[in-house]
Motif scaffolding. Structure first.
Motif, PDB file in Angstrom:
ATOM      1  N   ASP A  20       1.268   8.807  -5.880  1.00 12.84           N
ATOM      2  CA  ASP A  20       0.848   9.969  -5.106  1.00 12.84           C
ATOM      3  C   ASP A  20      -0.684  10.036  -5.062  1.00 12.84           C
ATOM      4  N   SER A  21      -1.284   8.869  -4.766  1.00 18.69           N
ATOM      5  CA  SER A  21      -2.728   8.728  -4.941  1.00 18.69           C
ATOM      6  C   SER A  21      -3.509   8.817  -3.632  1.00 18.69           C
ATOM      7  N   GLY A  22      -2.811   8.862  -2.511  1.00 12.36           N
ATOM      8  CA  GLY A  22      -3.499   8.801  -1.223  1.00 12.36           C
ATOM      9  C   GLY A  22      -3.628   7.344  -0.781  1.00 12.36           C
ATOM     10  N   TYR A  23      -3.697   7.130   0.547  1.00 15.98           N
ATOM     11  CA  TYR A  23      -3.678   5.754   1.059  1.00 15.98           C
ATOM     12  C   TYR A  23      -4.970   5.002   0.776  1.00 15.98           C
ATOM     13  N   ARG A  81      -6.951   5.009  -1.960  1.00 16.15           N
ATOM     14  CA  ARG A  81      -6.980   4.407  -3.288  1.00 16.15           C
ATOM     15  C   ARG A  81      -5.913   3.321  -3.433  1.00 16.15           C
ATOM     16  N   ALA A  82      -4.732   3.545  -2.829  1.00 14.77           N
ATOM     17  CA  ALA A  82      -3.704   2.500  -2.865  1.00 14.77           C
ATOM     18  C   ALA A  82      -4.199   1.270  -2.106  1.00 14.77           C
ATOM     19  N   GLU A 116       1.159   4.077  -2.991  1.00 16.43           N
ATOM     20  CA  GLU A 116       0.819   5.459  -2.647  1.00 16.43           C
ATOM     21  C   GLU A 116       1.967   6.400  -3.024  1.00 16.43           C
ATOM     22  N   VAL A 128       0.844  -1.203   0.000  1.00 17.61           N
ATOM     23  CA  VAL A 128       0.000   0.000   0.000  1.00 17.61           C
ATOM     24  C   VAL A 128       0.879   1.252   0.000  1.00 17.61           C
ATOM     25  N   ALA A 129       1.910   1.244   0.864  1.00 13.36           N
ATOM     26  CA  ALA A 129       2.790   2.413   0.951  1.00 13.36           C
ATOM     27  C   ALA A 129       3.500   2.647  -0.379  1.00 13.36           C
TER      28      ALA A 129
END
Ligand SMILES: [Zn+2]
Length: 311
Positions: free
Chosen positions: A253-256, A258-259, A249, A245-246
């Motif tokens: 640069d999609s935000g946590y 959406r990741a 992200e 997830v990290a």
């Protein structure tokens, strides 16, 4: 073009080399570039060795991910870097070992004919203490060991390869969809954009997922120390998911949120494929990780629902 790992500002070069300066083996002939925006070193990791990178990777430092994904492994021709191919093969082979060791210890499913033949010896009546004990110890290992070793290895290689593909493919596919053109299944465009980022470069996505799966290599310590394998395998798989997830992200640069949705979909499909392959040959799949994944998925659904439909 490389970027500043602190603020993502594009820079021309990460360092300048002075070939006729002091002894280069001591690193004196190299000067790190200063970022014109944040005034810090654009990429301090060019000077660090692999051990430092690995530790910072496990600690999920965004800077080390940016260094690896943009400045070291990122390519303009959208192909995999050779070191990523090697890492992918290493992770796959290591996963075979870990999955094999974990699956062997799981108990056989109740309906498997093999189990009933083992669990009901002719001299023991059903329900007697010896029959119950035999039922308790009937694990996948009994069924696996009836096959030649090479076949067992090939089976686990197939299992791990199909699981890995079913993790990467949906993430690559979902990110390739441009919501400005068409949204699948008639979903409202706003909802799609809230949940799924658009990132039309599949190779960096897979690179990010592979790099962030490095934590999988931790159970190599199991060779030295004897751990409780199923629980440590579950702990490691959760650590890998957090890293995945990290990494997504940081890459997009999609935000946590959406990741997290992407990794949730990928991990859910991976679990489905793995349990389908195991069940098709009559092996027990275990319940711990599967149920915890479903639990997380339901929690995620509930949370997304409450965010979206908040009055
Ligand atoms: Zn900067």
């Amino acid at each position: 073009m490389p970027i500043c790992i602190e603020c993502r500002y594009p820079v021309k070069t990460l360092y300048t080399e002075y070939s006729k300066a002091d002894d280069r083996s001591l690193g004196k002939g190299v000067r790190l570039t200063q970022c014109p925006r944040c005034k810090r070193f654009a990429d301090k990791y060019v000077e660090h060795d692999f051990v430092v990178l690995f530790i910072d990777l496990v600690l999920i430092k965004p800077q080390v991910y940016r260094h690896l994904l943009f400045n070291r492994l990122g390519r303009d021709d959208d192909k995999f870097d050779r070191s990523i191919v090697r890492l992918g093969i290493l992770l796959l082979l290591f996963d075979v070992y870990l999955t094999w060791a974990r699956i062997e210890k799981l108990s056989l499913p109740l309906i498997a004919p093999h189990r009933s033949s083992h669990a009901s010896p002719s001299n023991a009546t059903a329900g007697s203490p010896s029959a119950v004990r035999a039922q308790e110890v009937a694990t996948n290992a009994a069924r696996l060991q009836a096959q030649p070793l090479i076949l067992q290895y090939l089976f686990f290689l197939l299992l791990v390869t199909s699981s890995t593909l079913s993790f990467h493919m949906p993430i690559r596919l979902l990110c390739s969809i441009n919501p400005d053109r068409a949204v699948p299944a008639g979903l409202p465009r706003k909802v799609w954009k809230t949940l799924i980022p658009h990132y039309p470069h599949p190779t960096p996505l897979s690179t990010a997922l592979l790099v962030s799966s490095c934590t999988k290599l931790f159970p190599i310590l199991l060779i030295i120390w004897d751990y409780d394998l199923p629980s440590s395998a579950t702990a490691v798989s959760w650590a890998v998911i957090v890293n995945n997830v990290a990494a997504l992200e940081i890459l997009m640069d999609s935000g946590y949120l959406r990741a997290g949705v992407l990794v949730g979909v990928g991990a859910g499909l991976r679990s489905l494929v793995a349990s389908f392959v195991l069940k098709s040959v009559g092996l027990g799949t275990g319940t711990g990780e599967w149920h915890s994944l479903i639990g997380v998925w339901r929690e995620l659904e509930g949370w997304v629902g409450s965010v979206l439909w908040r009055p």
